[in-house]
Scaffold this motif. Sequence first.
Motif: not given
Length: 374
Positions: A207-209, A214-215, A338-340, A346-350
Motif C-alpha cells: 500500500n504505497n503513498t 511520481d510515475k 483520485t488521481y490525474v 506522471i501523476i499531476v494531481y493526487a
Amino acid sequence: MSRFFVFIFSFFSFSFLNAQNLNIGAQFPMNKIENLEQSSNLKIIVFTPSLYKTNTYASMMTTSLNYYFVKNLAFTSQNLPKIDVIYIVNEDDKWSKESNKIFTFNESSNQNKLDGTKVIYDESGKIYNAIGLKPFKQNSVSTIIPTNNFSNNVLVESSVLFLVDQNNKILMRDNDYRAQGEHLKPLEKLVKRVLKIDEIKINFTKNNTLKVGDKAPDFILNGPNYKTNSTEKFLDDKSTFKVLTFYPAAFSGQILPDFTSIDTKAAMTCAAQIQLIDHNPLLKDVKSYAISSSTNPLLELWKSALRTNNIMYLNDENYTISLMYNSYNRLGYNNRATYVIDKNGIIVYANPDLTFEDEAKFPVILEKIILNSK
C-alpha cells in the motif's frame, strides 16, 4: 476470527439502539419473527424504518443486497451460497396503495428489488419489541440523515442489519446501514470469510503513498469492457490525460437527479462520485476510470443504473491496483483516492480522499493542469 468479529462490531456500533442480547456471538431469536420459515442458510436481516420512496436509501439498499447476495453476483465461485435476505419494516406497505405498481430504477423513482427476499411489515413494532429492538417510530434520538428531495425535509433513520449464521448465531451487527459502500463491502468480506468462498488475501506492505511528480503505477485493464485475457495496460495510451477514481462499492449511495445543486458539505457517495466525474465536460477529451473490487456482472448493472457515458469501470478484484495507489482500506473497501495522470504517465494531481467540496474545485484544477501542459 473472534478478534475480527469484535473489531467489526466496534466499528459499526453506533448509539442508535440498545437492544439486549442481540450482540455478536449471541443467538438471534428467529422464532420471535412471525411468518418466517426456519432456514439453515446464512441470513441477512434488516430492520428498516421504511421501504417507501420517502426513504432515500431504500432503493439502493434493496438493490445492492439483491444483486450481491440473492442473485449472488458478488461471487465468482461456481459453488454459490444460499443466503436469505429478510426485511422487517416498521410501517405499513405504502407501495400497495400506489395506483402505479410498476417502477423503474432511475433518478426519479425508488424501486425496491425484493424478488427472492422476505418482507415483513411490522407497523405496530410488535416484532421489534418481541426481540428487544426499539421500534423506529418510538425512537426519539437516532442516527438520521436529512434529504432535500421533499419539501418537508424528511428525516430518514438508519437501518439495523444483522448477519446471522446457519445456527442463528449473530456474526455482525451494523446499526448505521443505509446503502453505504463502506458498510456493504465489510459485510461482503465477512460473508465470504464465513462461507470460505472467494476470500481475498491482502498484502498491506504494497500500500504505497503516491504524490504529484511520481510515475503512475501501471496495471492491466480489467473490467466489463475488456477481454478476459486482455494484456492492455493503463499507461499504453500516451495520447491523453487520465483520471483514476477509486470508490468503495458498486450499488452504493443515492443516484443524483441533477448536478445543479450539489451540497459540497455533504458526504460523498459512490454513485455521486462517479456521476460527477462522468458529467464533467472537461473530461470528454480525457480518459477516466472508476475502480472498485467488483465482479464484471455487477459493474455492467452498475453502469446501466448510473447511466454514465464516458467513464470506464475497472474491476480490481484482489485490490492489486488499490494497493498500488494507496486506496485500500483495511476494513475491506477503497477509500476515494483520485488521481490525474499526464500523457507521460506522471501523476499531476493526487487526492487520497475525494469529497463533494473537492469535486466542486476539480473542474478548475483539471483545466489548469491541461492548459499548463500545452
